[in-house]
Design an enzyme around this catalytic site. Structure first.
Site, PDB file in Angstrom:
ATOM      1  N   CYS A  74      -8.382  -4.739  -6.667  1.00 60.05           N
ATOM      2  CA  CYS A  74      -8.028  -3.399  -7.155  1.00 60.05           C
ATOM      3  C   CYS A  74      -7.186  -3.513  -8.432  1.00 60.05           C
ATOM      4  O   CYS A  74      -6.243  -4.307  -8.493  1.00 60.05           O
ATOM      5  CB  CYS A  74      -7.250  -2.641  -6.084  1.00 60.05           C
ATOM      6  SG  CYS A  74      -6.824  -0.965  -6.606  1.00 60.05           S
ATOM      7  N   CYS A  78       0.175  -1.582  -6.848  1.00 63.50           N
ATOM      8  CA  CYS A  78       1.041  -1.154  -5.739  1.00 63.50           C
ATOM      9  C   CYS A  78       1.714  -2.390  -5.109  1.00 63.50           C
ATOM     10  O   CYS A  78       1.017  -3.303  -4.645  1.00 63.50           O
ATOM     11  CB  CYS A  78       0.223  -0.393  -4.704  1.00 63.50           C
ATOM     12  SG  CYS A  78      -0.773   0.916  -5.457  1.00 63.50           S
ATOM     13  N   CYS A  81       0.674  -4.008  -1.627  1.00 64.30           N
ATOM     14  CA  CYS A  81      -0.728  -4.070  -1.219  1.00 64.30           C
ATOM     15  C   CYS A  81      -1.379  -5.436  -1.413  1.00 64.30           C
ATOM     16  O   CYS A  81      -1.281  -6.045  -2.487  1.00 64.30           O
ATOM     17  CB  CYS A  81      -1.519  -3.015  -1.987  1.00 64.30           C
ATOM     18  SG  CYS A  81      -3.213  -2.865  -1.388  1.00 64.30           S
ATOM     19  N   CYS A 118     -12.431   5.930   9.695  1.00 65.18           N
ATOM     20  CA  CYS A 118     -11.787   5.955   8.383  1.00 65.18           C
ATOM     21  C   CYS A 118     -12.263   4.762   7.558  1.00 65.18           C
ATOM     22  O   CYS A 118     -12.214   3.624   8.041  1.00 65.18           O
ATOM     23  CB  CYS A 118     -10.272   5.863   8.526  1.00 65.18           C
ATOM     24  SG  CYS A 118      -9.608   7.051   9.704  1.00 65.18           S
ATOM     25  N   CYS A 150     -13.394  10.012   7.541  1.00 66.31           N
ATOM     26  CA  CYS A 150     -12.312  10.042   6.550  1.00 66.31           C
ATOM     27  C   CYS A 150     -12.547   8.892   5.584  1.00 66.31           C
ATOM     28  O   CYS A 150     -12.985   7.817   6.009  1.00 66.31           O
ATOM     29  CB  CYS A 150     -10.960   9.874   7.256  1.00 66.31           C
ATOM     30  SG  CYS A 150      -9.549   9.910   6.121  1.00 66.31           S
ATOM     31  N   CYS A 210      -5.218  13.948   4.520  1.00 71.05           N
ATOM     32  CA  CYS A 210      -4.490  12.949   5.301  1.00 71.05           C
ATOM     33  C   CYS A 210      -3.584  12.266   4.298  1.00 71.05           C
ATOM     34  O   CYS A 210      -4.061  11.503   3.445  1.00 71.05           O
ATOM     35  CB  CYS A 210      -5.469  11.962   5.929  1.00 71.05           C
ATOM     36  SG  CYS A 210      -4.644  10.573   6.711  1.00 71.05           S
ATOM     37  N   ARG A 282       0.460  10.404  12.370  1.00 69.71           N
ATOM     38  CA  ARG A 282      -0.178   9.145  12.781  1.00 69.71           C
ATOM     39  C   ARG A 282       0.764   7.963  12.677  1.00 69.71           C
ATOM     40  O   ARG A 282       1.304   7.670  11.610  1.00 69.71           O
ATOM     41  CB  ARG A 282      -1.427   8.891  11.926  1.00 69.71           C
ATOM     42  CG  ARG A 282      -2.186   7.619  12.325  1.00 69.71           C
ATOM     43  CD  ARG A 282      -3.553   7.567  11.680  1.00 69.71           C
ATOM     44  NE  ARG A 282      -4.227   8.825  11.900  1.00 69.71           N
ATOM     45  CZ  ARG A 282      -4.783   9.566  10.955  1.00 69.71           C
ATOM     46  NH1 ARG A 282      -4.782   9.155   9.717  1.00 69.71           N
ATOM     47  NH2 ARG A 282      -5.357  10.714  11.247  1.00 69.71           N
TER      48      ARG A 282
HETATM   49  N1  SAM Z   1      -6.918   2.547  -2.981  1.00 72.67           N
HETATM   50  C1  SAM Z   1      -6.768   3.639  -2.133  1.00 72.67           C
HETATM   51  C2  SAM Z   1      -5.418   4.294  -2.248  1.00 72.67           C
HETATM   52  O1  SAM Z   1      -4.484   3.660  -2.737  1.00 72.67           O
HETATM   53  O2  SAM Z   1      -5.294   5.446  -1.885  1.00 72.67           O
HETATM   54  C3  SAM Z   1      -7.045   3.342  -0.683  1.00 72.67           C
HETATM   55  C4  SAM Z   1      -6.549   2.143   0.037  1.00 72.67           C
HETATM   56  S1  SAM Z   1      -4.806   1.912   0.248  1.00 72.67           S
HETATM   57  C5  SAM Z   1      -4.815   0.318   0.956  1.00 72.67           C
HETATM   58  C6  SAM Z   1      -4.339   3.057   1.548  1.00 72.67           C
HETATM   59  C7  SAM Z   1      -2.898   3.089   2.013  1.00 72.67           C
HETATM   60  O3  SAM Z   1      -2.648   2.010   2.882  1.00 72.67           O
HETATM   61  C8  SAM Z   1      -1.794   2.980   0.993  1.00 72.67           C
HETATM   62  O4  SAM Z   1      -1.546   4.185   0.328  1.00 72.67           O
HETATM   63  C9  SAM Z   1      -0.615   2.585   1.845  1.00 72.67           C
HETATM   64  O5  SAM Z   1       0.062   3.722   2.333  1.00 72.67           O
HETATM   65  C10 SAM Z   1      -1.250   1.827   3.011  1.00 72.67           C
HETATM   66  N2  SAM Z   1      -0.928   0.396   2.921  1.00 72.67           N
HETATM   67  C11 SAM Z   1      -1.496  -0.489   2.090  1.00 72.67           C
HETATM   68  N3  SAM Z   1      -0.957  -1.721   2.249  1.00 72.67           N
HETATM   69  C12 SAM Z   1      -0.009  -1.598   3.213  1.00 72.67           C
HETATM   70  C13 SAM Z   1       0.900  -2.523   3.800  1.00 72.67           C
HETATM   71  N4  SAM Z   1       0.960  -3.794   3.432  1.00 72.67           N
HETATM   72  N5  SAM Z   1       1.727  -2.063   4.773  1.00 72.67           N
HETATM   73  C14 SAM Z   1       1.687  -0.767   5.155  1.00 72.67           C
HETATM   74  N6  SAM Z   1       0.853   0.140   4.606  1.00 72.67           N
HETATM   75  C15 SAM Z   1       0.018  -0.268   3.644  1.00 72.67           C
HETATM   76 FE1  SF4 Z   2      -5.347  -0.388  -4.948  1.00 70.50          FE
HETATM   77 FE2  SF4 Z   2      -3.929  -1.117  -2.793  1.00 70.50          FE
HETATM   78 FE3  SF4 Z   2      -2.850   0.539  -4.605  1.00 70.50          FE
HETATM   79 FE4  SF4 Z   2      -4.875   1.410  -3.029  1.00 70.50          FE
HETATM   80  S1  SF4 Z   2      -2.823   0.786  -2.349  1.00 70.50           S
HETATM   81  S2  SF4 Z   2      -4.635   1.720  -5.252  1.00 70.50           S
HETATM   82  S3  SF4 Z   2      -6.081  -0.498  -2.823  1.00 70.50           S
HETATM   83  S4  SF4 Z   2      -3.472  -1.608  -4.951  1.00 70.50           S
END
Ligand code: SAM
Ligand code: SF4
Ligand code: DTB
Length: 335
Positions: A74, A78, A81, A118, A150, A210, A282
């Site tokens: 990606c 973030c 992530c 989802c 979802c 959500c 959730r």
């Molecule tokens: N890229 C899309 C986005 O950012 O909306 C979808 C995937 S992203 C992985 C979805 C959500 O997963 C993030 O907004 C975050 O809240 C949660 N998430 C991701 N990594 C995580 C982690 N290591 N621990 C807890 N929640 C996490």
């Molecule tokens: Fe990309 Fe992870 Fe951020 Fe979603 S949470 S935009 S998958 S880096």
């Protein structure tokens, strides 16, 4: 003492436009929200449980199944992530799955008791073309199984939101993750406003929202309740609010973040329940680090939905056999 009025009864879970007669508020102030969050724990849980029981059937728990349909690589940064290309994480990238395989997994999840399927893609935003068409096909396939569908695909434009709605999408997951002030410390490649803009387009298309966040990013209690205030200002409130606890990932900037006391997730859930009485709350990522008893406290405090299945997107979830034992012990039924 801070308390929340719960005089009038209403049917569970349904968010509609006319929420005013029902003590549903959209004007929470910071001092009120923080005062709720900081209530003595037993008082907070007690108030949240009372609101929960008034608006929901406390004997029911929604089971959601989660699948990563496109993993890693990606472009966003973030800090929590595993899927960001900016971090050095041991993760196998996977291109978009094919719709037949996805729908087969949804059917399997349905057999195991999941009502909502989802699907998550590690994209900054949706691009029109073959891949988006494939996602629409997945949504139609999941809906044809008579399951809720979802997706979480990053940012969308108005036309894409409309096409998702036409495919029958039940809900779109797009988290605010934390409060507006703290957000830029966690992500630099998109803004809080970008997140809000996508949520508005999704809602305008008639798709349920959500949207929630993560605790354990180094944020303060104030950042947490500021996020809840942004969510609760939405009218109607988001239909579901995921509360994640950081799953620390080796190689991400937050790998060594100070772990939060597990009672903070109970406080977060209880405060979300008090501020957004009708939403599904959730208990999401992080359950495998919580004891059975802490998870039960979260359910007492107003959580009524979980991810069920051995994996989340890229990390292990609470074990399914342990979850079955938990549900059995609780005597709750799937929705
Ligand atoms: N890229 C899309 C986005 O950012 O909306 C979808 C995937 S992203 C992985 C979805 C959500 O997963 C993030 O907004 C975050 O809240 C949660 N998430 C991701 N990594 C995580 C982690 N290591 N621990 C807890 N929640 C996490
Ligand atoms: Fe990309 Fe992870 Fe951020 Fe979603 S949470 S935009 S998958 S880096
Ligand atoms: C949400 O709030 N939590 C889920 C779902 N929405 C997409 C994602 C949790 C991801 C946990 C870390 C991982 O498995 O990569």
């Amino acid at each position: 003492m801070v308390s929340v009025g719960t005089q009038s009864h209403n049917s569970a879970g349904k968010a509609d436009k006319d929420q005013s007669a029902d003590n549903i508020r959209h004007d929470w102030q910071l001092d009120e929200a923080l005062a709720l969050y900081n209530l003595p724990l037993l008082e907070l849980i007690g108030q949240a449980n009372a609101v929960h029981r008034r608006y929901h059937d406390a004997g029911r728990l929604q089971k959601n199944s989660l699948l990563s349909i496109k993993t890693g690589g990606c472009p966003e940064d973030c800090g929590y992530c595993s899927q960001s290309a900016h971090h050095d994480v041991e993760l196998t990238r996977e291109k978009l799955m094919n719709p037949t395989a996805v729908v087969a997994l949804a059917a399997k999840a349905k057999k195991a008791g999941a009502e909502r399927f989802c699907m998550g893609a590690a994209w900054r935003k949706v691009h029109d073309g073959k891949e988006f068409d494939a996602v629409l096909e997945m949504i139609r396939g999941v809906r044809a199984l008579d399951m809720e569908a979802c997706v979480t695909l990053g940012m969308v434009n108005e036309d894409q939101a409309k096409r998702l709605a036409e495919a029958g999408l039940t809900a779109y997951n797009h988290n605010l993750d934390t409060g507006p002030e703290y957000y830029p410390k966690i992500v630099s490649t998109h803004s809080y406003q970008d997140r809000l803009d996508t949520l508005a387009k999704i809602r305008d298309a008639g798709i349920a929202l959500c949207t929630g966040g993560i605790i354990g990013l180094g944020e303060s209690a104030r950042d947490r309740v500021e996020m809840l205030m942004v969510l609760a200002a939405m009218d109607p409130h988001p239909e579901s609010v995921p509360v994640n606890m950081l799953v620390p990932i080796e190689g991400t900037p937050l790998a060594k973040a100070e772990p939060v006391d597990s009672l903070e997730i109970v406080r977060m859930i209880a405060t979300a329940r008090l501020m957004m009485p009708r939403s599904m709350v959730r208990l999401s990522a992080g359950r495998s680090a919580l004891s059975r008893e802490t998870q039960i406290l979260c359910l007492v405090a107003g959580a009524n939905s979980i991810f069920y299945g051995n994996v989340l997107l890229t990390t292990p979830n609470a074990d399914m056999a342990a979850d079955d034992a938990l549900l059995e012990a609780l005597g709750v039924t799937a929705e």
